[in-house]
Write a protein that holds these residues in place. Structure first.
Motif, PDB file in Angstrom:
ATOM      1  N   SER A   1       0.816  -1.215   0.000  1.00  6.96           N
ATOM      2  CA  SER A   1       0.000   0.000   0.000  1.00  6.96           C
ATOM      3  C   SER A   1       0.850   1.265   0.000  1.00  6.96           C
ATOM      4  O   SER A   1       0.328   2.376  -0.035  1.00  6.96           O
ATOM      5  N   GLU A   2       2.183   1.105   0.049  1.00 10.43           N
ATOM      6  CA  GLU A   2       3.074   2.255   0.047  1.00 10.43           C
ATOM      7  C   GLU A   2       3.012   2.979  -1.305  1.00 10.43           C
ATOM      8  O   GLU A   2       2.517   2.429  -2.290  1.00 10.43           O
ATOM      9  N   PRO A   3       3.537   4.223  -1.363  1.00 15.97           N
ATOM     10  CA  PRO A   3       3.629   4.894  -2.668  1.00 15.97           C
ATOM     11  C   PRO A   3       4.441   4.051  -3.652  1.00 15.97           C
ATOM     12  O   PRO A   3       5.064   3.063  -3.267  1.00 15.97           O
ATOM     13  N   GLY A   4       4.445   4.465  -4.892  1.00 19.59           N
ATOM     14  CA  GLY A   4       5.036   3.673  -5.956  1.00 19.59           C
ATOM     15  C   GLY A   4       6.334   2.964  -5.611  1.00 19.59           C
ATOM     16  O   GLY A   4       7.250   3.575  -5.084  1.00 19.59           O
ATOM     17  N   VAL A   5       6.404   1.697  -5.910  1.00 15.43           N
ATOM     18  CA  VAL A   5       7.617   0.914  -5.662  1.00 15.43           C
ATOM     19  C   VAL A   5       8.213   0.364  -6.947  1.00 15.43           C
ATOM     20  O   VAL A   5       9.300  -0.204  -6.928  1.00 15.43           O
ATOM     21  N   LEU A   6       7.530   0.553  -8.058  1.00 16.01           N
ATOM     22  CA  LEU A   6       8.025  -0.003  -9.321  1.00 16.01           C
ATOM     23  C   LEU A   6       9.002   0.962  -9.986  1.00 16.01           C
ATOM     24  O   LEU A   6       8.708   2.136 -10.183  1.00 16.01           O
ATOM     25  N   VAL A   7      10.174   0.446 -10.318  1.00 19.06           N
ATOM     26  CA  VAL A   7      11.123   1.175 -11.145  1.00 19.06           C
ATOM     27  C   VAL A   7      11.037   0.544 -12.530  1.00 19.06           C
ATOM     28  O   VAL A   7      11.514  -0.570 -12.754  1.00 19.06           O
ATOM     29  N   LEU A   8      10.373   1.215 -13.448  1.00 18.66           N
ATOM     30  CA  LEU A   8      10.195   0.685 -14.799  1.00 18.66           C
ATOM     31  C   LEU A   8      11.483   0.899 -15.580  1.00 18.66           C
ATOM     32  O   LEU A   8      11.882   2.038 -15.829  1.00 18.66           O
ATOM     33  N   VAL A   9      12.133  -0.195 -15.942  1.00 23.21           N
ATOM     34  CA  VAL A   9      13.403  -0.137 -16.653  1.00 23.21           C
ATOM     35  C   VAL A   9      13.173  -0.585 -18.091  1.00 23.21           C
ATOM     36  O   VAL A   9      12.850  -1.748 -18.348  1.00 23.21           O
ATOM     37  N   GLY A  10      13.319   0.334 -19.016  1.00 24.16           N
ATOM     38  CA  GLY A  10      13.109   0.009 -20.425  1.00 24.16           C
ATOM     39  C   GLY A  10      14.431  -0.189 -21.131  1.00 24.16           C
ATOM     40  O   GLY A  10      15.221   0.752 -21.260  1.00 24.16           O
ATOM     41  N   TYR A  11      14.662  -1.426 -21.577  1.00 26.71           N
ATOM     42  CA  TYR A  11      15.876  -1.730 -22.333  1.00 26.71           C
ATOM     43  C   TYR A  11      15.560  -1.653 -23.817  1.00 26.71           C
ATOM     44  O   TYR A  11      14.608  -2.272 -24.299  1.00 26.71           O
TER      45      TYR A  11
ATOM     46  N   ASP B   1      28.602  -2.556 -25.015  1.00 22.98           N
ATOM     47  CA  ASP B   1      27.798  -2.424 -26.217  1.00 22.98           C
ATOM     48  C   ASP B   1      26.331  -2.727 -25.887  1.00 22.98           C
ATOM     49  O   ASP B   1      25.980  -3.061 -24.748  1.00 22.98           O
ATOM     50  N   HIS B   2      25.486  -2.600 -26.888  1.00 19.37           N
ATOM     51  CA  HIS B   2      24.047  -2.675 -26.661  1.00 19.37           C
ATOM     52  C   HIS B   2      23.626  -4.004 -26.039  1.00 19.37           C
ATOM     53  O   HIS B   2      22.797  -4.030 -25.131  1.00 19.37           O
ATOM     54  N   TRP B   3      24.175  -5.106 -26.533  1.00 16.56           N
ATOM     55  CA  TRP B   3      23.793  -6.415 -25.994  1.00 16.56           C
ATOM     56  C   TRP B   3      24.398  -6.677 -24.626  1.00 16.56           C
ATOM     57  O   TRP B   3      23.765  -7.263 -23.754  1.00 16.56           O
ATOM     58  N   ALA B   4      25.640  -6.256 -24.419  1.00 21.98           N
ATOM     59  CA  ALA B   4      26.328  -6.565 -23.164  1.00 21.98           C
ATOM     60  C   ALA B   4      25.590  -6.000 -21.961  1.00 21.98           C
ATOM     61  O   ALA B   4      25.643  -6.569 -20.868  1.00 21.98           O
ATOM     62  N   LEU B   5      24.887  -4.892 -22.144  1.00 20.97           N
ATOM     63  CA  LEU B   5      24.202  -4.277 -21.018  1.00 20.97           C
ATOM     64  C   LEU B   5      23.143  -5.191 -20.424  1.00 20.97           C
ATOM     65  O   LEU B   5      22.978  -5.229 -19.203  1.00 20.97           O
ATOM     66  N   ALA B   6      22.426  -5.946 -21.262  1.00 16.73           N
ATOM     67  CA  ALA B   6      21.227  -6.622 -20.749  1.00 16.73           C
ATOM     68  C   ALA B   6      20.977  -8.026 -21.291  1.00 16.73           C
ATOM     69  O   ALA B   6      20.044  -8.689 -20.824  1.00 16.73           O
ATOM     70  N   VAL B   7      21.760  -8.484 -22.252  1.00 17.57           N
ATOM     71  CA  VAL B   7      21.485  -9.793 -22.866  1.00 17.57           C
ATOM     72  C   VAL B   7      22.686 -10.713 -22.621  1.00 17.57           C
ATOM     73  O   VAL B   7      23.667 -10.686 -23.367  1.00 17.57           O
ATOM     74  N   PRO B   8      22.640 -11.547 -21.571  1.00 20.50           N
ATOM     75  CA  PRO B   8      23.813 -12.337 -21.159  1.00 20.50           C
ATOM     76  C   PRO B   8      24.035 -13.593 -21.987  1.00 20.50           C
ATOM     77  O   PRO B   8      24.002 -14.726 -21.493  1.00 20.50           O
TER      78      PRO B   8
ATOM     79  N   GLN C   1      32.315  -9.560 -26.711  1.00 18.05           N
ATOM     80  CA  GLN C   1      32.446  -8.586 -25.624  1.00 18.05           C
ATOM     81  C   GLN C   1      31.145  -8.506 -24.828  1.00 18.05           C
ATOM     82  O   GLN C   1      30.648  -7.423 -24.516  1.00 18.05           O
ATOM     83  N   ASN C   2      30.604  -9.660 -24.479  1.00 18.57           N
ATOM     84  CA  ASN C   2      29.281  -9.715 -23.862  1.00 18.57           C
ATOM     85  C   ASN C   2      29.310  -9.662 -22.343  1.00 18.57           C
ATOM     86  O   ASN C   2      28.279  -9.476 -21.702  1.00 18.57           O
ATOM     87  N   ALA C   3      30.482  -9.817 -21.742  1.00 21.44           N
ATOM     88  CA  ALA C   3      30.562  -9.867 -20.278  1.00 21.44           C
ATOM     89  C   ALA C   3      30.378  -8.473 -19.684  1.00 21.44           C
ATOM     90  O   ALA C   3      31.035  -7.516 -20.104  1.00 21.44           O
ATOM     91  N   TYR C   4      29.487  -8.376 -18.687  1.00 26.62           N
ATOM     92  CA  TYR C   4      29.304  -7.127 -17.952  1.00 26.62           C
ATOM     93  C   TYR C   4      28.689  -7.453 -16.591  1.00 26.62           C
ATOM     94  O   TYR C   4      27.842  -8.349 -16.498  1.00 26.62           O
ATOM     95  N   PRO C   5      29.061  -6.727 -15.516  1.00 25.59           N
ATOM     96  CA  PRO C   5      28.529  -7.013 -14.172  1.00 25.59           C
ATOM     97  C   PRO C   5      27.103  -6.477 -13.997  1.00 25.59           C
ATOM     98  O   PRO C   5      26.856  -5.483 -13.317  1.00 25.59           O
TER      99      PRO C   5
END
Length: 369
Positions: free
Chosen positions: A172-182, A322-329, A344-348
């Protein structure tokens, strides 16, 4: 059956897979030289962030990400030192020097990620194991994926985002969703928060993560039927949806939509921009990087850096990936493909997601939101 059919089939399978991967990069779909498109002065391209209506929050985000990497990163896959994980561009403000709270979250934010084009086609093949969610849950956060049609328009996917958010059982708290658009997911989210005001009270913030906010010039010469090659990924069950994904990614489409739809002022917007050093671009993406470089070499192989920024947002960082490394493991589950093509797909990513949530929680607290 020919004696060598067992050899032919795998080769055909690999060829089909690589064709689908190439269309995921939109490079196999774009056959003509790219023509620079007319736009307003792009944020950060010609003027400092403050003059472009963008809040430069890079210094505090760097402090946050570096603290997370130092505390947790070395125990996670794909660790990089902080200085290699982020790209310094221009004059970055000095840090605050304030300590970073690495304890249990008080607000329990949830990163609700909307993926890019074709994700539901290759999701079974990717088999990502929900590593990001498992990591951030240790600290009182959570991360979920919102299911949208990978080959449908942003208008279609905005409705799906609305339905998914309203169906959630949230506190019931105020907004808790962080909408992350990749990638295209950023455009889908922006359309959702504009068109469906009923979801805004549930949203704490909107983040463009390598988002195609201003579109991608690679989409100008691509056609939807070519993007439909993504349906041939192994185990794919996706459909063509309404067939509007490529059209939604065209710069003219995105810029016209942004001009006609002011973003809700009650929400907070953040931009995380992929701005890799050239040696950090995977071999399969170098062709699309070169194509975009006909317009601007400051790109991540799919989107020029200024097209990733939400107008009026807070700039979190320029990420050295690069574009894929950010979010596509891809490399974590497909080592052969990684060694040959996605080099070059590795990223933390786990540490990056934790840092985003911690930064936004602190930012909301200090702003009184």
């Amino acid at each position: 059956m020919p004696a060598n059919s067992s050899v032919i089939r795998p080769r055909r399978g690999v060829a089909r897979l690589m064709a689908a991967l190439a269309c995921l990069a939109l490079v196999a779909c774009a056959t003509k030289p790219l023509v620079p498109y007319t736009t307003n002065t792009p944020p950060l391209a010609l003027v400092p962030a403050s003059q472009a209506g963008v809040l430069d929050k890079r210094s505090r985000f760097r402090e946050t990400f570096c603290a997370v990497l130092e505390a947790h990163g070395k125990a996670l896959p794909d660790y990089r030192p902080c200085e290699d994980a982020l790209t310094r561009v221009g004059t970055e403000p000095a840090g605050t020097g304030a300590p970073v709270d690495l304890g249990e979250s008080k607000r329990h934010l949830i990163a609700a990620v909307v993926p890019g084009i074709g994700y539901d086609c290759f999701k079974p093949w990717l088999n990502s194991q929900n590593a990001v969610a498992k990591h951030v849950q240790q600290f009182g956060y959570d991360a979920i994926m919102l299911n949208v049609d990978g080959l449908s328009s942003s208008k279609n996917n905005a409705r799906q985002i609305r339905d998914a958010i309203l169906a959630m059982q949230l506190s019931s708290e105020p907004g808790v969703l962080v909408l992350v658009g990749y990638s295209k997911g950023a455009a889908d989210i922006l359309e959702a928060v504009v068109e469906y005001p009923e979801i805004r009270s549930r949203v704490a913030a909107v983040v463009s993560a390598a988002g195609a906010v201003g579109g991608s010039a690679l989409a100008n010469d691509a056609e939807q039927y070519q993007a439909d090659l993504l349906r041939y990924f192994p185990s794919a069950t996706c459909t063509s949806g309404d067939g509007g994904a490529v059209e939604s990614l065209r710069p003219a489409t995105r810029q016209a939509w942004m001009a006609q739809h002011p973003l809700p002022k009650e929400l907070r917007y953040f931009s995380l921009v992929t701005f890799p050093q050239p040696e950090r671009i995977s071999s399969i993406l170098k062709s699309s990087y070169d194509k975009l470089s006909q317009i601007d070499a400051r790109n991540d192989s799919q989107v020029i850096f200024y097209d990733q920024i939400v107008p009026g947002s807070a700039l979190l960082a320029f990420v050295n990936a690069d574009h894929w490394a950010l979010a596509v493991p891809i490399a974590r589950t497909h080592s052969t493909i990684a060694a040959l093509f996605v080099t070059q797909n590795a990223y933390p990513r786990e540490a990056l997601t934790e840092a985003i949530l911690r930064f936004i929680e602190e930012d909301l607290a200090t702003s009184g939101k």
